[in-house]
Design a protein around this motif. Structure first.
Motif, PDB file in Angstrom:
ATOM      1  N   ILE A 169      68.445  85.189  91.716  1.00 40.30           N
ATOM      2  CA  ILE A 169      67.440  85.150  90.659  1.00 40.30           C
ATOM      3  C   ILE A 169      66.540  86.368  90.870  1.00 40.30           C
ATOM      4  N   ILE A 170      66.535  87.284  89.918  1.00 42.81           N
ATOM      5  CA  ILE A 170      65.581  88.384  89.946  1.00 42.81           C
ATOM      6  C   ILE A 170      64.316  87.824  89.316  1.00 42.81           C
ATOM      7  N   ASP A 171      63.352  87.455  90.144  1.00 46.99           N
ATOM      8  CA  ASP A 171      62.233  86.611  89.738  1.00 46.99           C
ATOM      9  C   ASP A 171      61.414  87.180  88.589  1.00 46.99           C
ATOM     10  N   THR A 172      61.280  88.486  88.565  1.00 46.28           N
ATOM     11  CA  THR A 172      60.417  89.140  87.581  1.00 46.28           C
ATOM     12  C   THR A 172      60.881  90.576  87.398  1.00 46.28           C
ATOM     13  N   ASN A 173      60.518  91.180  86.286  1.00 47.54           N
ATOM     14  CA  ASN A 173      60.864  92.590  86.081  1.00 47.54           C
ATOM     15  C   ASN A 173      59.883  93.522  86.791  1.00 47.54           C
ATOM     16  N   ARG A 174      58.839  92.944  87.385  1.00 48.98           N
ATOM     17  CA  ARG A 174      57.839  93.755  88.077  1.00 48.98           C
ATOM     18  C   ARG A 174      58.186  93.897  89.560  1.00 48.98           C
ATOM     19  N   HIS A 175      58.069  95.103  90.085  1.00 53.12           N
ATOM     20  CA  HIS A 175      58.361  95.372  91.495  1.00 53.12           C
ATOM     21  C   HIS A 175      57.076  95.120  92.296  1.00 53.12           C
ATOM     22  N   PHE A 211      55.712  82.373  88.038  1.00 48.66           N
ATOM     23  CA  PHE A 211      56.061  81.199  88.835  1.00 48.66           C
ATOM     24  C   PHE A 211      56.787  80.161  87.976  1.00 48.66           C
ATOM     25  N   ILE A 212      56.268  79.934  86.767  1.00 46.11           N
ATOM     26  CA  ILE A 212      56.886  78.956  85.862  1.00 46.11           C
ATOM     27  C   ILE A 212      58.320  79.371  85.541  1.00 46.11           C
ATOM     28  N   ASN A 213      58.531  80.647  85.249  1.00 44.30           N
ATOM     29  CA  ASN A 213      59.878  81.138  84.938  1.00 44.30           C
ATOM     30  C   ASN A 213      60.827  80.914  86.110  1.00 44.30           C
ATOM     31  N   LEU A 214      60.347  81.177  87.327  1.00 42.13           N
ATOM     32  CA  LEU A 214      61.193  81.029  88.505  1.00 42.13           C
ATOM     33  C   LEU A 214      61.642  79.583  88.682  1.00 42.13           C
ATOM     34  N   PHE A 215      60.712  78.639  88.627  1.00 37.97           N
ATOM     35  CA  PHE A 215      61.079  77.234  88.821  1.00 37.97           C
ATOM     36  C   PHE A 215      61.928  76.713  87.665  1.00 37.97           C
ATOM     37  N   LYS A 216      61.685  77.213  86.475  1.00 38.62           N
ATOM     38  CA  LYS A 216      62.499  76.818  85.326  1.00 38.62           C
ATOM     39  C   LYS A 216      63.938  77.304  85.507  1.00 38.62           C
ATOM     40  N   ALA A 217      64.105  78.534  86.008  1.00 35.03           N
ATOM     41  CA  ALA A 217      65.434  79.091  86.236  1.00 35.03           C
ATOM     42  C   ALA A 217      66.187  78.301  87.306  1.00 35.03           C
ATOM     43  N   LYS A 246      82.217  69.406  89.502  1.00 30.99           N
ATOM     44  CA  LYS A 246      82.365  68.271  90.426  1.00 30.99           C
ATOM     45  C   LYS A 246      82.831  68.688  91.819  1.00 30.99           C
ATOM     46  N   LYS A 247      83.320  69.907  91.954  1.00 25.70           N
ATOM     47  CA  LYS A 247      83.754  70.371  93.279  1.00 25.70           C
ATOM     48  C   LYS A 247      82.565  70.833  94.129  1.00 25.70           C
ATOM     49  N   LEU A 248      81.427  71.045  93.502  1.00 23.37           N
ATOM     50  CA  LEU A 248      80.237  71.463  94.232  1.00 23.37           C
ATOM     51  C   LEU A 248      79.421  70.238  94.633  1.00 23.37           C
ATOM     52  N   LYS A 249      79.077  70.140  95.910  1.00 24.75           N
ATOM     53  CA  LYS A 249      78.432  68.938  96.451  1.00 24.75           C
ATOM     54  C   LYS A 249      76.990  69.159  96.913  1.00 24.75           C
ATOM     55  N   TYR A 250      76.598  70.407  97.081  1.00 29.99           N
ATOM     56  CA  TYR A 250      75.272  70.668  97.664  1.00 29.99           C
ATOM     57  C   TYR A 250      74.685  71.940  97.062  1.00 29.99           C
ATOM     58  N   PHE A 251      73.402  71.865  96.703  1.00 32.02           N
ATOM     59  CA  PHE A 251      72.707  72.992  96.081  1.00 32.02           C
ATOM     60  C   PHE A 251      71.453  73.294  96.889  1.00 32.02           C
ATOM     61  N   THR A 252      71.222  74.569  97.150  1.00 34.68           N
ATOM     62  CA  THR A 252      69.992  74.961  97.822  1.00 34.68           C
ATOM     63  C   THR A 252      69.566  76.336  97.326  1.00 34.68           C
ATOM     64  N   CYS A 253      68.291  76.626  97.455  1.00 35.72           N
ATOM     65  CA  CYS A 253      67.808  77.967  97.114  1.00 35.72           C
ATOM     66  C   CYS A 253      66.822  78.402  98.190  1.00 35.72           C
ATOM     67  N   PHE A 254      66.724  79.697  98.409  1.00 37.07           N
ATOM     68  CA  PHE A 254      65.837  80.200  99.453  1.00 37.07           C
ATOM     69  C   PHE A 254      65.358  81.606  99.097  1.00 37.07           C
ATOM     70  N   LYS A 255      64.288  81.993  99.722  1.00 41.86           N
ATOM     71  CA  LYS A 255      63.691  83.299  99.464  1.00 41.86           C
ATOM     72  C   LYS A 255      63.314  83.953 100.786  1.00 41.86           C
ATOM     73  N   HIS A 277      63.059  88.400  94.690  1.00 45.50           N
ATOM     74  CA  HIS A 277      64.277  87.708  94.255  1.00 45.50           C
ATOM     75  C   HIS A 277      64.468  86.443  95.079  1.00 45.50           C
ATOM     76  N   THR A 278      65.244  85.538  94.537  1.00 43.54           N
ATOM     77  CA  THR A 278      65.543  84.250  95.163  1.00 43.54           C
ATOM     78  C   THR A 278      67.050  84.068  95.171  1.00 43.54           C
ATOM     79  N   GLN A 279      67.570  83.482  96.242  1.00 42.81           N
ATOM     80  CA  GLN A 279      69.019  83.263  96.320  1.00 42.81           C
ATOM     81  C   GLN A 279      69.356  81.787  96.123  1.00 42.81           C
ATOM     82  N   ILE A 280      70.460  81.552  95.444  1.00 39.62           N
ATOM     83  CA  ILE A 280      70.980  80.203  95.207  1.00 39.62           C
ATOM     84  C   ILE A 280      72.347  80.085  95.872  1.00 39.62           C
ATOM     85  N   LEU A 281      72.558  78.978  96.561  1.00 41.67           N
ATOM     86  CA  LEU A 281      73.866  78.656  97.137  1.00 41.67           C
ATOM     87  C   LEU A 281      74.279  77.264  96.692  1.00 41.67           C
ATOM     88  N   ALA A 282      75.502  77.142  96.227  1.00 41.07           N
ATOM     89  CA  ALA A 282      76.070  75.828  95.908  1.00 41.07           C
ATOM     90  C   ALA A 282      77.374  75.708  96.689  1.00 41.07           C
TER      91      ALA A 282
END
Length: 213
Positions: A95-101, A112-118, A130-139, A153-158
């Motif tokens: 997740i590229i959290d924002t267009n601002r560096h 913040f709202i956009n990030l949590f919504k995404a 159904k093959k995915l059993k676990y979801f996590t995100c980290f920064k 940016h934020t990373q997502i793993l499933a």
């Protein structure tokens, strides 16, 4: 090729991802304050993969979700389980959290709202597989936290399996509730009054720092 390997000594799976050795490392540039072209800034969209999700405002993107270019798991990878090995099927997204560096603590409320919504939208989309059993995100924020890109940016793993430590954690929560008639979180907040926010729908709290001997 990447794979999930079963660690017999620890009774858990680990991700083996040799392709991540080829990630561009901007740590030197961050330290010297002479960054190279940022792959997450507007105008450099061709440096990342095709959007999975995009939020726009006034005709310009304000948040993008893309597959991690150096992903450890992928939807296009084989799905299988053997005795000590599994395929590298899964999802690894950015997740590229924002267009601002900017820094994370410089976010405006809308960012913040956009990030949590995404995060929510990606969770419900990945949940359909159904093959995915676990979801996590980290920064990772900053060099000391292991970040190699300075753009927020934020990373997502499933994953196609639930990590052993999470299964044990869930079992502990279940056992605690059966024995005490209340959730472990209710008890925790009685002992450690660390609420940071609370309303009728949820409560957030800061986990206390503990040193175990």
């Amino acid at each position: 090729m990447n794979s999930l390997r079963y660690d017999l000594l620890r009774d858990e799976y680990v991700i083996i991802a040799p392709n991540r050795l080829h990630r561009p490392d901007m740590v030197y540039e961050i330290k010297t304050k002479y960054p190279k072209v940022c792959p997450f800034c507007p105008g450099n969209e061709d440096m990342s993969e095709k959007d999975i999700l995009r939020f726009e405002k006034n005709g310009k993107w304000v948040l993008r979700v893309v597959p991690n270019k150096f992903r450890s798991l992928g939807i296009e990878n084989p799905y299988y389980f053997k005795e000590y090995e599994a395929g590298s099927y899964g999802a690894h997204e950015i997740i590229i959290d924002t267009n601002r560096h900017i820094k994370f603590f410089e976010f405006e409320k809308e960012e913040f709202i956009n990030l949590f919504k995404a995060i929510k939208l990606r969770y419900f989309d990945l949940k359909n597989d159904k093959k995915l059993k676990y979801f996590t995100c980290f920064k990772n924020e900053g060099i000391k936290a292991g970040a190699t890109q300075s753009h927020p940016h934020t990373q997502i793993l499933a994953l196609p399996l639930i990590p052993v430590n999470k299964l044990k954690e869930l079992e502990r929560y279940k056992t605690f509730f059966e024995e005490h008639g209340k959730t472990i979180f209710e008890k925790y907040l009685e002992i450690e009054p660390l609420r940071t926010f609370e309303n009728d729908e949820f409560c957030s709290f800061a986990k206390s720092l503990q040193v175990c001997f």
